[in-house]
Design an enzyme around this catalytic site. Structure first.
Site, PDB file in Angstrom:
ATOM      1  CG  ASP A  85      -2.236  -0.722   0.957  1.00 23.63           C
ATOM      2  OD1 ASP A  85      -2.270  -1.552   0.024  1.00 23.63           O
ATOM      3  OD2 ASP A  85      -3.217  -0.483   1.687  1.00 23.63           O
ATOM      4  CG  ASN A 127      -8.150  -3.721  -2.865  1.00 22.59           C
ATOM      5  OD1 ASN A 127      -8.921  -2.792  -3.044  1.00 22.59           O
ATOM      6  ND2 ASN A 127      -8.485  -4.798  -2.178  1.00 22.59           N
ATOM      7  CG  ASP A 177      -8.625  -1.358   9.274  1.00 25.71           C
ATOM      8  OD1 ASP A 177      -9.600  -1.703   8.581  1.00 25.71           O
ATOM      9  OD2 ASP A 177      -7.814  -0.483   8.904  1.00 25.71           O
ATOM     10  CD  GLU A 235      -8.213  -3.448   2.329  1.00 19.24           C
ATOM     11  OE1 GLU A 235      -7.195  -2.794   2.625  1.00 19.24           O
ATOM     12  OE2 GLU A 235      -9.264  -3.353   3.000  1.00 19.24           O
ATOM     13  CG  HIS A 292      -4.271  -6.612   4.504  1.00 19.50           C
ATOM     14  ND1 HIS A 292      -3.816  -5.668   5.387  1.00 19.50           N
ATOM     15  CD2 HIS A 292      -5.367  -6.052   3.922  1.00 19.50           C
ATOM     16  CE1 HIS A 292      -4.586  -4.595   5.341  1.00 19.50           C
ATOM     17  NE2 HIS A 292      -5.546  -4.808   4.453  1.00 19.50           N
ATOM     18  NE  ARG A 293      -6.463  -3.885   8.354  1.00 15.71           N
ATOM     19  CZ  ARG A 293      -5.217  -3.645   8.751  1.00 15.71           C
ATOM     20  NH1 ARG A 293      -4.564  -4.564   9.444  1.00 15.71           N
ATOM     21  NH2 ARG A 293      -4.613  -2.507   8.451  1.00 15.71           N
ATOM     22  CE  LYS A 320      -4.868  -3.521   0.345  1.00 16.66           C
ATOM     23  NZ  LYS A 320      -4.923  -2.275   1.078  1.00 16.66           N
TER      24      LYS A 320
END
Length: 424
Positions: free
Chosen positions: A56, A98, A300, A328, A377-378, A403
């Site tokens: 990112d 993204n 997040d 995302e 990613h999360r 990311k």
């Protein structure tokens, strides 16, 4: 940026012992991308230390380079950024993968370019809404086109940012407000930015934006809780220290309580200024987490909390998380699917709420489950936590963590977690 590796799989082996050691979370993605943009808009050379180097932030750095800003990386946690106070039209569309922060921030900043800028991303980014920001820019007199309401966005800038008062609907994302605030200081006249209604995603991120702007010389006045006035000051170069990423720290905080371990982060939870640090108190309450958790101001952190909740003593309902559907991926859907893949009914969607049917007895079982990360990613990092207590948890596309946390798997391994399969 990484190549997609959607055919890769990584299985976490429950360690069976408390995780102990020292881990330094990466720099904050949110603050790094704000600082990169502000340094790029500033006159002079800024040194950003403690920065995150990930997909990112590299998208942001590369985009600034394409617009005439000199960006160098003398070490793994530093960006040196030299600008002349203006961004130039790029020779081709800006591709931002993204990266939602970079896409929204640069869409507004493109109004300061004297020329045309196309802001685009990958297939996932092309599904993420940007219409409220486009509408606000048009109200300021900026010529903007986004036919689908999502990227690609074409901005025909004049080198200025308009004037007067603009109302922005920030119900979907606070990033729209942050984008307008940061770009407004580069104009030639004051701008008032006002919220439409009271709904706003993760208001704490606006506070991060204002703090960063002031560090780079901007004049921002909070007229009321819903109105900000930005002076036409431009920005000046500065040396700026970026704090560790609180969102990344949530995985380590959760790993600590899940295994009864002790992980030294090098920074106290109370020292974070980012909204997701609010989740520390909730994580510390495990296995007696609240029955209802409002995730609106720590969005997040919700994937971390949801997976942790699977092992809680009592069920947990997550509310205020409708904005997670436009991250995302649709994170509400991804969490419910992943949890229910571990055990049917473990994660249930009820409207925009997520109900986790907690069961401490899951710990110690072997429940073979492949977790579709949806390239998010999360989702990958949070479900790795389930693998600390349940055998057979396999993460698909583990490389997507690049990311925001490229060393995530290395950090887990360093803490004593065995990983089998395709280690990125």
């Amino acid at each position: 940026m990484r190549m997609k590796t959607t055919d890769q799989k990584l299985t976490i082996v429950p360690p069976g012992h408390p995780l102990q050691g020292r881990v330094s979370p990466p720099g904050s993605k949110s603050i790094t991308n704000r600082a990169l943009l502000l340094a790029g808009l500033a006159k002079g050379t800024s040194r950003l230390t403690g920065a995150l180097k990930s997909d990112d932030t590299r998208y942001m750095a590369d985009a600034l380079s394409a617009m005439g800003v000199a960006v160098s990386e003398p070490d793994d946690t530093t960006f040196v950024v030299t600008g002349n106070g203006k961004l130039l039209p790029p020779e081709k569309p800006l591709f931002l993968g993204n990266a939602g922060t970079a896409t929204r921030f640069l869409t507004a900043a493109a109004a300061l370019v004297n020329g045309t800028v196309v802001v685009d991303g990958d297939d996932h980014m092309r599904k993420r809404p940007i219409a409220p920001l486009v509408t606000a820019l048009r109200d300021l007199g900026v010529t903007v086109e986004a036919p689908t309401g999502c990227p690609p966005v074409t901005v025909s800038g004049t080198g200025d940012f308009g004037t007067g008062r603009v109302i922005i609907d920030a119900g979907l994302s606070s990033q729209y407000v942050s984008a307008l605030l940061m770009a407004a200081a580069g104009g030639t006249r004051p701008v008032n930015i006002e919220l439409a209604g009271d709904e706003i995603g993760a208001r704490g991120y606006i506070d991060l934006t204002v703090a960063a702007m002031r560090a780079f010389g901007a004049e921002v006045t909070e007229v009321s809780p819903s109105i900000w006035q930005v002076g036409p000051t431009g920005y000046h170069a500065t040396d700026y220290v970026i704090e560790p990423d609180a969102s990344a720290a949530t995985y380590l905080w959760a790993a600590q309580v899940l295994t009864g371990g002790r992980i030294d982060f090098g920074v106290a939870a109370a020292a974070f200024s980012q909204p997701d640090a609010k989740s520390y108190a909730v994580i510390a309450s495990f296995p007696h987490m609240p029955a209802v958790i409002d995730g609106s101001q720590m969005q997040d952190a919700v994937p971390t909390l949801a997976v942790l909740a699977a092992f809680n003593e009592t069920p947990v309902r997550f509310t205020g998380i409708e904005n997670l559907r436009v991250k995302e991926c649709d994170r509400v859907r991804a969490l419910s699917a992943g949890l229910s893949n571990i055990r049917p009914g473990l994660g249930i969607e009820e409207g925009d709420d997520l109900l986790v049917a907690s069961d401490p007895a899951l710990a110690g079982q072997t429940l073979a489950a492949e977790i579709d990360t949806f390239a998010d990613h999360r989702i990958a990092m949070s479900f790795a936590l389930a693998g600390l207590k349940i055998g057979g948890i396999t993460i698909l596309d583990p490389g997507c963590v690049a990311k925001t946390y490229p060393r995530y798997w290395d950090e887990l391994a360093a803490l004593g977690v065995e990983l089998t399969g395709d280690r990125p």
